[in-house]
Design a protein around this motif. Structure first.
Motif, PDB file in Angstrom:
ATOM      1  N   LEU A  15       0.834  -1.198   0.000  1.00 38.15           N
ATOM      2  CA  LEU A  15       0.000   0.000   0.000  1.00 38.15           C
ATOM      3  C   LEU A  15       0.871   1.252   0.000  1.00 38.15           C
ATOM      4  N   PRO A  16       0.479   2.282  -0.759  1.00 42.47           N
ATOM      5  CA  PRO A  16       1.308   3.488  -0.836  1.00 42.47           C
ATOM      6  C   PRO A  16       1.207   4.313   0.444  1.00 42.47           C
ATOM      7  N   ALA A  17       2.288   5.019   0.747  1.00 37.35           N
ATOM      8  CA  ALA A  17       2.317   5.958   1.873  1.00 37.35           C
ATOM      9  C   ALA A  17       3.002   7.226   1.373  1.00 37.35           C
ATOM     10  N   ARG A  18       2.240   8.282   1.204  1.00 40.50           N
ATOM     11  CA  ARG A  18       2.757   9.484   0.544  1.00 40.50           C
ATOM     12  C   ARG A  18       3.251  10.517   1.546  1.00 40.50           C
ATOM     13  N   THR A  19       2.461  10.812   2.559  1.00 40.95           N
ATOM     14  CA  THR A  19       2.838  11.841   3.520  1.00 40.95           C
ATOM     15  C   THR A  19       3.609  11.225   4.686  1.00 40.95           C
ATOM     16  N   ARG A  20       4.189  12.095   5.512  1.00 38.20           N
ATOM     17  CA  ARG A  20       4.933  11.617   6.678  1.00 38.20           C
ATOM     18  C   ARG A  20       4.016  10.879   7.648  1.00 38.20           C
ATOM     19  N   ALA A  21       2.802  11.402   7.819  1.00 37.30           N
ATOM     20  CA  ALA A  21       1.852  10.745   8.726  1.00 37.30           C
ATOM     21  C   ALA A  21       1.457   9.365   8.204  1.00 37.30           C
ATOM     22  N   GLN A  22       1.262   9.261   6.888  1.00 35.16           N
ATOM     23  CA  GLN A  22       0.911   7.969   6.300  1.00 35.16           C
ATOM     24  C   GLN A  22       2.059   6.972   6.441  1.00 35.16           C
ATOM     25  N   LYS A  23       3.288   7.449   6.298  1.00 31.52           N
ATOM     26  CA  LYS A  23       4.438   6.557   6.453  1.00 31.52           C
ATOM     27  C   LYS A  23       4.543   6.057   7.888  1.00 31.52           C
ATOM     28  N   ALA A  24       4.294   6.953   8.852  1.00 30.29           N
ATOM     29  CA  ALA A  24       4.345   6.536  10.254  1.00 30.29           C
ATOM     30  C   ALA A  24       3.242   5.532  10.571  1.00 30.29           C
ATOM     31  N   ALA A  25       2.041   5.788  10.027  1.00 33.10           N
ATOM     32  CA  ALA A  25       0.920   4.871  10.259  1.00 33.10           C
ATOM     33  C   ALA A  25       1.195   3.508   9.618  1.00 33.10           C
ATOM     34  N   LYS A  26       1.799   3.519   8.438  1.00 30.94           N
ATOM     35  CA  LYS A  26       2.123   2.252   7.770  1.00 30.94           C
ATOM     36  C   LYS A  26       3.159   1.478   8.557  1.00 30.94           C
ATOM     37  N   LYS A  27       4.139   2.174   9.106  1.00 24.98           N
ATOM     38  CA  LYS A  27       5.175   1.506   9.891  1.00 24.98           C
ATOM     39  C   LYS A  27       4.582   0.845  11.125  1.00 24.98           C
ATOM     40  N   ARG A  28       3.682   1.540  11.805  1.00 27.67           N
ATOM     41  CA  ARG A  28       3.049   0.945  12.985  1.00 27.67           C
ATOM     42  C   ARG A  28       2.157  -0.228  12.574  1.00 27.67           C
ATOM     43  N   ARG A  82     -11.502  -3.823  13.941  1.00 28.24           N
ATOM     44  CA  ARG A  82     -10.520  -2.767  13.661  1.00 28.24           C
ATOM     45  C   ARG A  82      -9.143  -3.200  14.151  1.00 28.24           C
ATOM     46  N   LEU A  83      -8.154  -3.014  13.278  1.00 30.02           N
ATOM     47  CA  LEU A  83      -6.784  -3.400  13.604  1.00 30.02           C
ATOM     48  C   LEU A  83      -6.175  -2.410  14.590  1.00 30.02           C
ATOM     49  N   ASP A  84      -5.331  -2.938  15.476  1.00 31.77           N
ATOM     50  CA  ASP A  84      -4.606  -2.122  16.455  1.00 31.77           C
ATOM     51  C   ASP A  84      -5.574  -1.286  17.294  1.00 31.77           C
ATOM     52  N   ALA A  85      -6.642  -1.937  17.723  1.00 34.57           N
ATOM     53  CA  ALA A  85      -7.670  -1.215  18.476  1.00 34.57           C
ATOM     54  C   ALA A  85      -7.409  -1.232  19.979  1.00 34.57           C
ATOM     55  N   PHE A  86      -6.727  -2.247  20.486  1.00 33.13           N
ATOM     56  CA  PHE A  86      -6.529  -2.371  21.929  1.00 33.13           C
ATOM     57  C   PHE A  86      -5.506  -1.353  22.429  1.00 33.13           C
ATOM     58  N   GLU A  87      -5.847  -0.717  23.549  1.00 38.83           N
ATOM     59  CA  GLU A  87      -4.960   0.226  24.211  1.00 38.83           C
ATOM     60  C   GLU A  87      -4.812  -0.184  25.678  1.00 38.83           C
ATOM     61  N   TRP A  88      -3.611   0.016  26.212  1.00 42.01           N
ATOM     62  CA  TRP A  88      -3.369  -0.271  27.625  1.00 42.01           C
ATOM     63  C   TRP A  88      -3.720   0.988  28.418  1.00 42.01           C
ATOM     64  N   LYS A  89      -4.883   0.981  29.035  1.00 39.52           N
ATOM     65  CA  LYS A  89      -5.348   2.157  29.768  1.00 39.52           C
ATOM     66  C   LYS A  89      -6.431   1.735  30.761  1.00 39.52           C
ATOM     67  N   VAL A  90      -6.823   2.678  31.597  1.00 38.57           N
ATOM     68  CA  VAL A  90      -7.898   2.429  32.555  1.00 38.57           C
ATOM     69  C   VAL A  90      -9.224   2.498  31.818  1.00 38.57           C
ATOM     70  N   PRO A  91     -10.050   1.453  31.876  1.00 43.25           N
ATOM     71  CA  PRO A  91     -11.355   1.496  31.199  1.00 43.25           C
ATOM     72  C   PRO A  91     -12.226   2.601  31.788  1.00 43.25           C
ATOM     73  N   LEU A  92     -12.691   3.493  30.933  1.00 40.75           N
ATOM     74  CA  LEU A  92     -13.467   4.628  31.415  1.00 40.75           C
ATOM     75  C   LEU A  92     -14.774   4.197  32.046  1.00 40.75           C
ATOM     76  N   GLU A  93     -15.427   3.174  31.495  1.00 38.70           N
ATOM     77  CA  GLU A  93     -16.741   2.783  31.998  1.00 38.70           C
ATOM     78  C   GLU A  93     -16.667   2.087  33.353  1.00 38.70           C
ATOM     79  N   THR A  94     -15.440   1.726  33.783  1.00 35.69           N
ATOM     80  CA  THR A  94     -15.331   1.043  35.068  1.00 35.69           C
ATOM     81  C   THR A  94     -14.742   1.938  36.153  1.00 35.69           C
ATOM     82  N   ARG A  95     -14.592   3.221  35.867  1.00 35.94           N
ATOM     83  CA  ARG A  95     -14.090   4.116  36.902  1.00 35.94           C
ATOM     84  C   ARG A  95     -15.070   4.147  38.074  1.00 35.94           C
ATOM     85  N   ALA A  96     -14.524   4.107  39.267  1.00 37.39           N
ATOM     86  CA  ALA A  96     -15.375   4.047  40.451  1.00 37.39           C
ATOM     87  C   ALA A  96     -15.934   5.412  40.778  1.00 37.39           C
TER      88      ALA A  96
END
Length: 457
Positions: free
Chosen positions: A212-225, A415-429
């Protein structure tokens, strides 16, 4: 003023030329039957020129009269074309404005006036798709798909229609056909790539992502990840069956995304299975310092298979020199100390955090400490009760769900790369009322470790 001067000068030159022409010496003999004429040379030339000009004017008038029907027809065609283009333009504006019924009406008017223009039919198909008239829209798109000029636009419309009807297989079929015609087509590439990721076809997705092509700097960074995530997904899928290949993919992922925890865990597990504990420890130590992810520290403690709980505690203490530097460090050290029955180390590790706002996992660990160290069931129950409303600990989170382990794609949306390591907002006390009693987190002073049998693992 200058134009008037030019006009007068030109008129003067024409008059002088005519006078000079008439005054030319000599005569011309014209004989026609018994008729004889002998005009001057200049006069004869002037008459000839006048006859030629008159003939030209008469021929122009005759041509206009003869060609009048065709000219009228051309004028009507041009007027009809202008009206068609105007209707097409207004239809596009109406479509963008959300006036779908008006857009369809204008599209039909444009098709009447511009029968050979495929844009009018495409506009009508788009309007019908927006109005929910899917059968009519499909017929228009199928008619447009036969032309090279409109094939991609028709496939795009058919793809959108299939998605609207939740016909995923048909949508992907149309996207693949569009991609075969134009390999650089963004929407088709994304659709086919998302389908591969949803089905877990990581090898195919990796090959396609690389192309897949990556033209801009942001697209290149996204492709690398994206490449790093796909390499990790593939390594995770073949870790047990092809560990050597999986290790290569995990290393490529770490090159694309330095200190990426899921890739590092795969690589470290494979190194541990090979017996290469030194490299595994070095990798996990680096990732821990960069991310403070508890899984990296836990695996670091277990890097030597068969190690006792006390040995794992010593390794954890060597890794975590200052447990008060991060909540994850305190939790990992406390967990290792509890497994080794070193209650005072576990309590002291959690002390800086339980004084303020302990998380749910900290409360559960404190309950284990109270029960294991002093056997105080009352304080243990208090900590368990407090854990119910305590703030949640970080977890792999996406689309409203949490997971203990990272996954390449969301199980909800794909969705690819959807998981994030963070505190789940819906479970905040919720905030605890000031009047509510809480247990004293730190009875003073911390007792020395009790002598109890050490677990073997």
């Amino acid at each position: 003023m200058i134009r008037l001067v030019y006009y007068l000068a030109l008129s003067l030159l024409v008059a002088l030329g005519a006078a000079w022409l008439i005054a030319l010496p000599g005569t011309v003999e014209i004989a026609f039957g018994s008729w004889r004429m002998s005009p001057g040379l200049g006069t004869a030339l002037f008459v000839v020129i006048a006859i030629i000009v008159l003939a030209i004017v008469l021929w122009a008038i005759i041509r206009r009269v003869i060609g009048a029907p065709a000219a009228i027809a051309r004028a009507n065609a041009r007027r009809r074309e202008r009206a068609g283009v105007e209707a097409l333009s207004d239809g596009m504006i109406a479509l963008q404005a959300g006036e779908f019924a008006r857009a369809r009406m204008l599209a039909r008017d444009a098709r009447t006036k511009l029968p050979d223009n495929p844009a009018a039919q495409l506009l009508e198909a788009r309007a019908e798709l927006a109005l929910g008239d899917l059968s009519s829209a499909r017929e228009h798109y199928r008619a447009l798909i036969s032309s090279d000029r409109t094939a991609l636009a028709a496939l795009s419309g058919l793809y959108e229609q299939a998605r609207t009807q939740n016909r995923s297989a048909a949508a992907i079929t149309f996207a693949r056909k569009a991609l075969a015609i134009s390999p650089s087509l963004d929407w088709a590439s994304e659709a086919v790539f998302d389908d591969l990721a949803t089905r877990g076809a990581w090898a195919d997705a990796l090959d396609m992502s690389a192309s897949l092509p990556a033209r801009t700097r942001a697209q290149k960074a996204a492709k690398k990840r994206r490449q790093g995530v796909l390499e990790t997904a593939l390594a995770l899928a073949i870790e047990e069956t092809e560990p050597d290949t999986a290790y290569e993919h995990a290393n490529k992922a770490l090159k694309a995304i330095p200190d990426f925890v899921p890739a590092a865990l795969v690589a470290a597990r494979i190194l541990i299975n090979r017996g290469d504990t030194r490299r595994a420890s070095s990798l996990l130590r680096r990732v821990w310092r960069a991310s403070h992810h508890p899984d990296a520290a836990t695996l670091y403690a277990h890097v030597k298979p068969g190690a006792s709980a006390l040995e794992r505690l010593k390794r954890t203490q060597a890794l975590i020199e200052t447990p008060d530097s991060h909540p994850a460090a305190a939790i990992v050290l406390a967990r290792a100390a509890i497994d080794a029955y070193d209650w005072s180390t576990a309590r002291n590790a959690l002390a800086p955090f339980v004084r303020k706002s302990p998380t749910r996992q900290m409360c559960l660990l404190m309950a284990e400490i109270e029960e294991g160290q002093s056997g105080d069931q009352g304080k243990a129950r208090e900590w368990l009760s407090r854990a119910v409303n305590a703030p949640a600990d970080p977890a792999w989170t996406t689309d409203g769900i949490t997971s203990d382990d990272w996954a390449p794609a969301s199980p909800v949306t794909g969705r690819l790369d959807a998981f994030e390591w963070k505190v789940p907002l819906e479970t905040r006390a919720p905030t605890r009322a000031p009047s509510q009693a809480t247990p004293d987190p730190l009875p003073a002073p911390a007792e020395p470790a009790q002598t109890q049998p050490q677990p073997s693992s």
